[in-house]
Design a protein around this motif. Structure first.
Motif, mmCIF file in Angstrom:
data_model
loop_
_atom_site.group_PDB
_atom_site.id
_atom_site.type_symbol
_atom_site.label_atom_id
_atom_site.label_comp_id
_atom_site.label_asym_id
_atom_site.label_seq_id
_atom_site.Cartn_x
_atom_site.Cartn_y
_atom_site.Cartn_z
ATOM 1 N N SER A 58 0.695 -0.776 -0.038
ATOM 2 C CA SER A 58 0.412 0.129 -0.235
ATOM 3 C C SER A 58 0.976 0.709 -0.361
ATOM 4 O O SER A 58 0.707 1.868 -0.703
ATOM 5 C CB SER A 58 -0.848 0.103 1.012
ATOM 6 N N VAL A 59 2.127 1.368 0.456
ATOM 7 C CA VAL A 59 2.539 2.653 0.900
ATOM 8 C C VAL A 59 3.504 2.970 -0.692
ATOM 9 O O VAL A 59 3.381 4.085 -1.185
ATOM 10 C CB VAL A 59 3.834 2.277 2.144
ATOM 11 N N HIS A 60 3.879 2.163 -1.136
ATOM 12 C CA HIS A 60 4.706 1.974 -2.459
ATOM 13 C C HIS A 60 3.720 2.359 -3.505
ATOM 14 O O HIS A 60 3.913 3.179 -4.235
ATOM 15 C CB HIS A 60 5.831 1.588 -2.996
ATOM 16 N N SER A 61 2.418 2.043 -3.613
ATOM 17 C CA SER A 61 1.656 2.488 -4.175
ATOM 18 C C SER A 61 0.866 4.221 -4.271
ATOM 19 O O SER A 61 0.827 4.145 -5.060
ATOM 20 C CB SER A 61 0.203 1.409 -4.018
ATOM 21 N N VAL A 62 1.179 4.163 -2.615
ATOM 22 C CA VAL A 62 0.675 5.723 -2.396
ATOM 23 C C VAL A 62 1.762 6.583 -3.134
ATOM 24 O O VAL A 62 1.017 7.627 -3.435
ATOM 25 C CB VAL A 62 0.673 5.956 -1.259
ATOM 26 N N VAL A 63 3.428 6.162 -2.915
ATOM 27 C CA VAL A 63 4.526 6.678 -3.390
ATOM 28 C C VAL A 63 3.704 7.369 -5.304
ATOM 29 O O VAL A 63 4.086 8.483 -5.521
ATOM 30 C CB VAL A 63 5.335 6.527 -3.532
ATOM 31 N N SER A 64 3.377 6.072 -5.868
ATOM 32 C CA SER A 64 3.908 6.164 -7.402
ATOM 33 C C SER A 64 2.129 7.064 -7.367
ATOM 34 O O SER A 64 2.058 7.537 -8.166
ATOM 35 C CB SER A 64 3.046 5.234 -7.773
ATOM 36 N N TRP A 65 1.128 7.082 -6.671
ATOM 37 C CA TRP A 65 -0.129 8.229 -6.618
ATOM 38 C C TRP A 65 0.449 9.080 -6.754
ATOM 39 O O TRP A 65 -0.130 10.490 -7.327
ATOM 40 C CB TRP A 65 -1.647 7.785 -6.169
ATOM 41 N N ASP A 66 1.354 9.384 -6.195
ATOM 42 C CA ASP A 66 2.182 11.444 -6.290
ATOM 43 C C ASP A 66 2.436 11.963 -7.592
ATOM 44 O O ASP A 66 2.563 12.761 -8.003
ATOM 45 C CB ASP A 66 3.309 11.377 -6.231
#
Length: 475
Positions: free
Chosen positions: A231-239
């Motif tokens: 989930s965390v790296h998915s959030v980073v990608s959503w930046d």
């Protein structure tokens, strides 16, 4: 004639006493190789500090960042280190949940890598703002200008996600260390070390009740960390993905970033493990079998990343959208072709050499490939960020980005910072998991030879048992 059982993964380790002795040996007086690596790391940190001070004095423009490329080397390096950090805990937790028996020798490195990589990444938003004394503006707090945080912004989600991940990873890392810190406490004769280890081990005595609670807590944290990493790296990608900037607005970014993070993390584990094996003489614990498993994991993640590259490029061409196509042509044959092709070659093509057993089993070649993959993963972050900003919409706004000397120095310094902490970790905390390595060793038997018996040249391997042990015969 006598027979002796040994682990398939550690055939050179004869018993529990060897594990204790070799792990505690890491904490004794360091050798010249260690001091040379540590000195080199500190020198790189000093170089970065000088460059950062110059940037503070002359302003952020001294670093080469300007419109339209407001996110240059600093944010590229931030995303790179976040990716490295995310892979360590993922590798450790997933291998633990699946009970992979080769995990024991490498997971401590992976977990330590996670903590230090995320700490390294956390420096870059502060460096990037140019005026570090206003770093608290990055926090999701009501500011003195009465501008409240925008909770719909992925940049704010990023703060929560990375902070949560750092917290869970640090606790996961520390909980796993407690029994080994207690072993270091009991073996050291240095007074200050004994006091520090006694505090960090929290009174661990190794009772059945403590082990039971320890195993439950570790399993819980492993189960919690695994989905958190995704989930965390998915959030980073959503930046990037929730914006409308060409090259960023795509639904593939979440799995694309996670796959890239695992690839870079595996490569960094190899980059760390090969010299550590040599400098600390850990050939009995980091065996060829461990590197063979890591090589196969690297091949798998490289194929995933290669598929993501192909999918991303194909959809940019197939969409027919003008600006999207222009950005991707720019990465293939335009002014950023060198970065685009470096990314593809280093991450998707060169790792396929590991299909060849001769290359896979050659540690020098494997180490070189892992370094190339790390460079390629930095290029991947660069390719995602810079060309899209430099050539986004109106041609009159186009302006190519060039890395300045300040940014290059700080980039090198980030590696020095990371490796400095990692080397200090190896010097002051157990780098091998004593308890888990002992789990896969054959239990001591009353008929077994004493553990201090010297190596017998006449011993030979009889057979590999289905229990996972190797049976040796001595005459």
């Amino acid at each position: 004639m006598a027979t002796e059982l040994r682990s398939v993964f550690h055939p050179e380790v004869r018993g529990y006493a060897d594990v204790n002795r070799d792990t505690m040996r890491l904490l004794t007086t360091p050798g010249k190789g260690y001091l040379a690596l540590l000195g080199m790391s500190i020198a790189l940190v000093g170089l970065a500090v000088v460059a950062f001070l110059a940037q503070i004095i002359w302003g952020i423009g001294f670093a080469g960042i300007t419109n339209p490329s407001g996110w240059g080397t600093f944010i590229t390096t931030f995303v790179f280190w976040v990716g490295i950090g995310h892979a360590g805990t993922l590798i450790s937790a997933i291998l633990y949940l699946f009970r992979a028996p080769w995990r024991q020798a490498v997971y401590r490195f992976a977990e330590a890598m996670t903590v230090f990589a995320v700490i390294t990444a956390a420096l870059f938003p502060i460096i990037h703002i140019g005026r570090p004394w206003f770093f608290y503006w990055l926090l999701p707090l009501p500011s003195e200008r009465h501008i409240w945080p925008n909770f719909r912004s992925p940049l704010l989600w990023d703060v929560f996600a990375v902070t949560t991940y750092l917290t869970v990873s640090t606790v996961f890392f520390y909980i796993g260390l407690i029994p080994d810190i207690a072993a270091a406490r009991d073996s050291t004769t240095v007074p200050w070390r004994k006091k520090v280890y006694a505090a960090l081990s929290m009174g661990w005595r190794g009772t059945d009740r403590e082990w039971k609670n320890f195993m439950r807590a570790y399993l819980f944290l492993a189960a919690l960390a695994t989905p958190l990493v995704l989930s965390v790296h998915s959030v980073v990608s959503w930046d990037f993905a929730v914006s409308i900037v060409p090259g960023w607005h795509t639904t593939i970014f979440a799995p694309y970033f996670v796959g890239g993070a695992i690839l870079s993390g595996v490569a960094m584990v190899v980059t760390i493990a090969v010299p550590v094996r040599k400098v600390f003489r850990l050939e009995a614990y980091l065996t060829d079998l461990h590197f063979d498993r890591l090589a196969k994991l690297l091949i798998l993640t490289s194929l995933v990343v290669g598929y993501a590259y192909g999918s991303e490029y194909f959809m940019a061409w197939y969409s027919g959208e003008l600006f999207e196509r222009d950005v991707f042509w720019d990465r293939v044959v335009g002014q950023y072709w060198w970065a685009g092709w470096s990314m593809i070659t280093f991450n998707a093509i060169i790792p396929q050499l590991l299909w060849i057993p001769k290359i896979r089993r050659n540690l020098n070649a494997f180490f070189l490939i892992s370094v190339i993959v790390n460079i390629g993963m930095w290029y991947e972050r660069f390719v995602i960020i810079v060309p899209s900003l430099a050539h986004s919409y109106e041609p009159w706004k186009f302006l190519n980005y060039h890395m300045g000397m300040t940014e290059a120095a700080i980039l090198l310094g980030s590696f020095g910072w990371f490796f400095m902490w990692f080397l200090l970790f190896l010097r002051f905390l157990p780098g091998l998991s004593i308890a888990e390595i002992k789990e896969i060793l054959p239990p001591p038997m009353s008929r077994q030879q004493p553990e201090h018996v010297e190596h017998d040249e006449r011993e030979r391997l009889v057979e590999e048992l289905p229990t996972g042990y190797k049976e040796f015969e001595r005459r």
